[in-house]
Design an enzyme around this catalytic site. Structure first.
Site, PDB file in Angstrom:
ATOM      1  N   ALA A 292      31.976   0.786  15.859  1.00 41.68           N
ATOM      2  CA  ALA A 292      31.647   1.007  14.445  1.00 41.68           C
ATOM      3  C   ALA A 292      32.685   0.358  13.527  1.00 41.68           C
ATOM      4  O   ALA A 292      33.870   0.262  13.877  1.00 41.68           O
ATOM      5  CB  ALA A 292      31.582   2.510  14.163  1.00 41.68           C
ATOM      6  N   HIS A 293      32.213  -0.092  12.398  1.00 43.71           N
ATOM      7  CA  HIS A 293      33.054  -0.651  11.333  1.00 43.71           C
ATOM      8  C   HIS A 293      33.824  -1.903  11.795  1.00 43.71           C
ATOM      9  O   HIS A 293      34.909  -2.183  11.307  1.00 43.71           O
ATOM     10  CB  HIS A 293      34.032   0.406  10.780  1.00 43.71           C
ATOM     11  CG  HIS A 293      33.374   1.698  10.459  1.00 43.71           C
ATOM     12  ND1 HIS A 293      32.481   1.843   9.419  1.00 43.71           N
ATOM     13  CD2 HIS A 293      33.450   2.912  11.070  1.00 43.71           C
ATOM     14  CE1 HIS A 293      32.036   3.089   9.392  1.00 43.71           C
ATOM     15  NE2 HIS A 293      32.600   3.747  10.375  1.00 43.71           N
ATOM     16  N   ARG A 294      33.268  -2.611  12.763  1.00 51.12           N
ATOM     17  CA  ARG A 294      33.870  -3.841  13.317  1.00 51.12           C
ATOM     18  C   ARG A 294      35.242  -3.582  13.941  1.00 51.12           C
ATOM     19  O   ARG A 294      36.073  -4.463  14.042  1.00 51.12           O
ATOM     20  CB  ARG A 294      33.947  -4.939  12.255  1.00 51.12           C
ATOM     21  CG  ARG A 294      32.555  -5.317  11.710  1.00 51.12           C
ATOM     22  CD  ARG A 294      32.520  -6.601  10.948  1.00 51.12           C
ATOM     23  NE  ARG A 294      33.105  -7.721  11.622  1.00 51.12           N
ATOM     24  CZ  ARG A 294      32.503  -8.508  12.522  1.00 51.12           C
ATOM     25  NH1 ARG A 294      31.279  -8.259  12.906  1.00 51.12           N
ATOM     26  NH2 ARG A 294      33.124  -9.545  13.049  1.00 51.12           N
ATOM     27  N   LEU A 295      35.458  -2.358  14.413  1.00 49.65           N
ATOM     28  CA  LEU A 295      36.706  -2.002  15.099  1.00 49.65           C
ATOM     29  C   LEU A 295      36.470  -2.141  16.610  1.00 49.65           C
ATOM     30  O   LEU A 295      36.640  -1.203  17.382  1.00 49.65           O
ATOM     31  CB  LEU A 295      37.136  -0.574  14.730  1.00 49.65           C
ATOM     32  CG  LEU A 295      37.328  -0.313  13.235  1.00 49.65           C
ATOM     33  CD1 LEU A 295      37.663   1.142  12.980  1.00 49.65           C
ATOM     34  CD2 LEU A 295      38.406  -1.223  12.663  1.00 49.65           C
TER      35      LEU A 295
END
Length: 191
Positions: free
Chosen positions: A168-171
């Site tokens: 999620a959230h490009r993490l």
């Protein structure tokens, strides 16, 4: 620490259950002697601790690149799992017996197509290729279709792995493996 080959096996097994088409499809990137890169899709046809195998016409552009520069990168992308695996390494031809054994498992039309196609060469019309296919069908009618001498396989021997998992959230999670003697060293990269 995880062995990258075991991790590949686990992810590949999951992909075979979730990918609708060609879970064994991989991009292979090669470069010629001048460093000009080229990428295309091929199918993984064997793998294990000794490497990753695919097959091709030895007169193709990719085979020409490999002859000039026997290093490559392969990439598996499984959209349904939101995962990808990058593998870099060196290429070598598989033994003739290995290529013969795999060729014998292919469908007859695929075998005939390997004889009929001058892969990557200019083609004046589809009709020319279809006529060549018909010629090969007649030539081998009633008998086995042997592996063409210009058709074989390559094994990529890994020198680097990267396992990428979407988060999620490009993490994202990026795990890398590099050889260290007879073992592998594991590390992480920032997303």
């Amino acid at each position: 620490m995880t062995d990258p080959f075991s991790l590949f096996d686990n992810w590949f097994a999951e992909a075979r259950k979730t990918e609708i088409n060609d879970s064994n499809a991989m991009t292979i990137a090669t470069a010629d002697a001048d460093g000009q890169p080229s990428a295309r899709m091929v199918l993984l046809k064997g793998h294990g601790p000794d490497g990753f195998i695919f097959y091709t016409n030895q007169r193709s552009r990719k085979a020409g690149d490999i002859a000039e520069n026997p290093k490559a990168a392969i990439l598996f992308h499984w959209k349904s799992l939101r995962r990808q695996i990058r593998i870099e390494g060196s290429l070598s031809r598989v033994p003739d017996a290995t290529a013969d054994a795999y060729f014998a498992t292919r469908g007859r039309d695929s075998q005939l197509g390997a004889w009929a196609s001058d892969q990557s060469s200019p083609l004046d019309s589809r009709a020319t290729f279809e006529a060549r296919f018909a010629e090969m069908t007649k030539r081998f009618e009633g008998g086995e279709v042997p592996r063409p001498p210009h058709w074989s396989g390559y094994r990529l021997t890994p020198a680097h792995f990267e396992f990428w998992q979407d988060q999620a959230h490009r993490l994202h999670e990026r795990r890398i493996f590099s050889p260290d003697g007879d073992a592998w060293t594991e590390g992480l990269l920032y997303p």
